[in-house]
Design a protein around this motif. Structure first.
Motif, PDB file in Angstrom:
ATOM      1  N   VAL A   1      -3.206  -4.951 -12.866  1.00 12.08           N
ATOM      2  CA  VAL A   1      -3.760  -3.643 -12.545  1.00 12.08           C
ATOM      3  C   VAL A   1      -4.113  -3.611 -11.064  1.00 12.08           C
ATOM      4  O   VAL A   1      -4.941  -4.399 -10.594  1.00 12.08           O
ATOM      5  N   LEU A   2      -3.474  -2.705 -10.326  1.00 13.07           N
ATOM      6  CA  LEU A   2      -3.678  -2.579  -8.889  1.00 13.07           C
ATOM      7  C   LEU A   2      -4.408  -1.278  -8.593  1.00 13.07           C
ATOM      8  O   LEU A   2      -4.358  -0.330  -9.373  1.00 13.07           O
ATOM      9  N   ARG A   3      -5.072  -1.208  -7.448  1.00  9.91           N
ATOM     10  CA  ARG A   3      -5.762   0.004  -7.032  1.00  9.91           C
ATOM     11  C   ARG A   3      -5.121   0.527  -5.758  1.00  9.91           C
ATOM     12  O   ARG A   3      -5.059  -0.164  -4.751  1.00  9.91           O
TER      13      ARG A   3
ATOM     14  N   GLY B   1       0.804  -1.203   0.000  1.00 11.23           N
ATOM     15  CA  GLY B   1       0.000   0.000   0.000  1.00 11.23           C
ATOM     16  C   GLY B   1       0.844   1.262   0.000  1.00 11.23           C
ATOM     17  O   GLY B   1       0.562   2.215  -0.738  1.00 11.23           O
ATOM     18  N   THR B   2       1.894   1.284   0.813  1.00 13.51           N
ATOM     19  CA  THR B   2       2.783   2.445   0.864  1.00 13.51           C
ATOM     20  C   THR B   2       3.501   2.635  -0.464  1.00 13.51           C
ATOM     21  O   THR B   2       3.625   3.754  -0.977  1.00 13.51           O
ATOM     22  N   THR B   3       3.978   1.543  -1.037  1.00  8.60           N
ATOM     23  CA  THR B   3       4.694   1.614  -2.310  1.00  8.60           C
ATOM     24  C   THR B   3       3.790   2.147  -3.413  1.00  8.60           C
ATOM     25  O   THR B   3       4.195   2.997  -4.211  1.00  8.60           O
ATOM     26  N   LEU B   4       2.558   1.672  -3.466  1.00  6.19           N
ATOM     27  CA  LEU B   4       1.620   2.150  -4.489  1.00  6.19           C
ATOM     28  C   LEU B   4       1.304   3.628  -4.286  1.00  6.19           C
ATOM     29  O   LEU B   4       1.192   4.390  -5.246  1.00  6.19           O
TER      30      LEU B   4
ATOM     31  N   GLY C   1       8.627  -3.067 -11.367  1.00  4.78           N
ATOM     32  CA  GLY C   1       8.140  -1.931 -12.131  1.00  4.78           C
ATOM     33  C   GLY C   1       7.454  -0.854 -11.316  1.00  4.78           C
ATOM     34  O   GLY C   1       7.126   0.202 -11.839  1.00  4.78           O
ATOM     35  N   ILE C   2       7.219  -1.113 -10.034  1.00  6.50           N
ATOM     36  CA  ILE C   2       6.566  -0.106  -9.186  1.00  6.50           C
ATOM     37  C   ILE C   2       7.530   0.492  -8.172  1.00  6.50           C
ATOM     38  O   ILE C   2       7.126   1.238  -7.300  1.00  6.50           O
ATOM     39  N   GLY C   3       8.773   0.169  -8.284  1.00  5.69           N
ATOM     40  CA  GLY C   3       9.791   0.687  -7.389  1.00  5.69           C
ATOM     41  C   GLY C   3      11.155   0.404  -7.966  1.00  5.69           C
ATOM     42  O   GLY C   3      11.288  -0.241  -9.008  1.00  5.69           O
ATOM     43  N   PRO C   4      12.203   0.865  -7.287  1.00  8.62           N
ATOM     44  CA  PRO C   4      13.555   0.680  -7.815  1.00  8.62           C
ATOM     45  C   PRO C   4      14.046  -0.764  -7.787  1.00  8.62           C
ATOM     46  O   PRO C   4      14.962  -1.122  -8.523  1.00  8.62           O
ATOM     47  N   THR C   5      13.457  -1.592  -6.948  1.00  8.61           N
ATOM     48  CA  THR C   5      13.868  -2.992  -6.833  1.00  8.61           C
ATOM     49  C   THR C   5      12.633  -3.884  -6.834  1.00  8.61           C
ATOM     50  O   THR C   5      11.521  -3.442  -6.526  1.00  8.61           O
ATOM     51  N   PRO C   6      12.788  -5.177  -7.179  1.00  8.44           N
ATOM     52  CA  PRO C   6      11.654  -6.104  -7.102  1.00  8.44           C
ATOM     53  C   PRO C   6      11.111  -6.181  -5.681  1.00  8.44           C
ATOM     54  O   PRO C   6      11.849  -6.058  -4.703  1.00  8.44           O
ATOM     55  N   LEU C   7       9.809  -6.380  -5.583  1.00  9.97           N
ATOM     56  CA  LEU C   7       9.146  -6.475  -4.293  1.00  9.97           C
ATOM     57  C   LEU C   7       8.661  -7.894  -4.056  1.00  9.97           C
ATOM     58  O   LEU C   7       8.071  -8.505  -4.947  1.00  9.97           O
ATOM     59  N   SER C   8       8.899  -8.391  -2.880  1.00  8.02           N
ATOM     60  CA  SER C   8       8.342  -9.671  -2.463  1.00  8.02           C
ATOM     61  C   SER C   8       7.117  -9.383  -1.604  1.00  8.02           C
ATOM     62  O   SER C   8       7.219  -8.725  -0.568  1.00  8.02           O
ATOM     63  N   VAL C   9       5.956  -9.838  -2.074  1.00  5.73           N
ATOM     64  CA  VAL C   9       4.687  -9.488  -1.435  1.00  5.73           C
ATOM     65  C   VAL C   9       3.919 -10.754  -1.103  1.00  5.73           C
ATOM     66  O   VAL C   9       3.844 -11.682  -1.917  1.00  5.73           O
TER      67      VAL C   9
ATOM     68  N   PRO D   1      -5.564   3.679 -10.668  1.00  2.00           N
ATOM     69  CA  PRO D   1      -4.860   2.422 -10.941  1.00  2.00           C
ATOM     70  C   PRO D   1      -3.355   2.596 -10.891  1.00  2.00           C
ATOM     71  O   PRO D   1      -2.819   3.659 -11.191  1.00  2.00           O
ATOM     72  N   ARG D   2      -2.685   1.541 -10.484  1.00  5.76           N
ATOM     73  CA  ARG D   2      -1.241   1.416 -10.606  1.00  5.76           C
ATOM     74  C   ARG D   2      -0.995   0.098 -11.333  1.00  5.76           C
ATOM     75  O   ARG D   2      -1.872  -0.762 -11.408  1.00  5.76           O
ATOM     76  N   TYR D   3       0.199  -0.075 -11.846  1.00  5.95           N
ATOM     77  CA  TYR D   3       0.493  -1.253 -12.650  1.00  5.95           C
ATOM     78  C   TYR D   3       1.804  -1.869 -12.178  1.00  5.95           C
ATOM     79  O   TYR D   3       2.736  -1.164 -11.799  1.00  5.95           O
ATOM     80  N   ALA D   4       1.863  -3.191 -12.209  1.00  4.70           N
ATOM     81  CA  ALA D   4       3.079  -3.890 -11.805  1.00  4.70           C
ATOM     82  C   ALA D   4       3.277  -5.105 -12.697  1.00  4.70           C
ATOM     83  O   ALA D   4       2.308  -5.747 -13.114  1.00  4.70           O
TER      84      ALA D   4
END
Length: 243
Positions: free
Chosen positions: A111-113, A41-44, A136-144, A119-122
């Motif tokens: 497609v994320l909200r 949520g913070t990253t988006l 694609g939504i930050g400088p490094t890959p995210l593990s979620v 919308p945001r996209y990853a």
């Protein structure tokens, strides 16, 4: 809601089996999941739609061994247009599950909200038993955590893929011609067809398509739409798809 311009939606009967357990990569479960799982949520909230589209597109191009676009901002129609100019088809899924994307076994733009409703996209590029990998939504890959993705993702995804043989959008019983002959030869190579390459989508062809759909855990309907074509290209040798 209509599909984006130039984007395919899977025809009726071309949905994936929800029980498919195929995964793109075997991501090891993090030893300390709480510490390694990103606050999505913070990253988006710190990102923007146009930036995430541009970043995610480059991630997917890299996975397909394509030159990167290096755009700072992109709209969704611009992304689709870029992919089509590079020779890709784009499959638009509306109610997908993670199992659906894992079975397709290709990088996907999801497609994320964000909390602001925009919308945001990853780029979804990896899956494990408890986590997914987003880029694609930050400088490094995210593990979620997979469960942490659910509040932000309602199942919409765009999957770039290559229709190497430029087949009709759907091959079905009664179709004739060289595309059907290619299909019959492909089914022969995969061991699910015994008749000759007649170029006629007859009962033997239907039986072969149904057999390969069952083997690949697809919806078994005897027709060849985008999902079945994607899986055929992956099953056959000689077609370059992302590992």
């Amino acid at each position: 809601m209509a599909s984006a311009p130039g984007v395919e939606a899977p025809p009726p009967g071309q949905t994936l089996n929800d029980d498919d357990e195929g995964l793109w990569k075997d991501l090891p479960p993090p030893a300390e999941l709480e510490a390694l799982t990103a606050d999505l949520g913070t990253t988006l909230g710190r990102s923007s739609p146009a930036v995430t589209i541009a970043g995610s597109l480059d991630v997917m191009l890299l996975r397909w061994s394509q030159p990167l676009l290096h755009a700072e901002l992109l709209s969704l129609p611009q992304m689709v247009s870029t992919l089509r100019e590079r020779g890709f088809s784009v499959l638009n899924l509306r109610d997908a599950r993670l199992e659906t994307l894992a079975a397709l076994d290709l990088p996907a733009l999801i497609v994320l909200r964000a909390v602001d409703g925009a919308p945001r996209y990853a780029a979804l590029t990896g899956m494990g038993s408890e986590t997914v990998q987003l880029e694609g939504i930050g400088p490094t890959p995210l593990s979620v955590r997979s469960e942490d993705l659910e509040p932000y993702w309602q199942g919409e995804a765009f999957v770039p893929w290559r229709d190497f043989e430029t087949l009709p959008s759907v091959l079905r019983p009664g179709t004739r011609g060289p595309h059907v002959e290619w299909l019959q030869q492909a089914l022969l190579r995969l061991g699910v067809y015994r008749a000759g390459a007649t170029g006629r989508y007859d009962a033997n062809t239907v039986a072969g398509v149904r057999a390969i759909q069952e083997r690949l855990d697809l919806s078994v309907d005897g027709t060849v739409g985008p999902v079945t074509k994607i899986q055929l290209y992956r099953a056959l040798p000689g077609y370059a798809v992302p590992d």
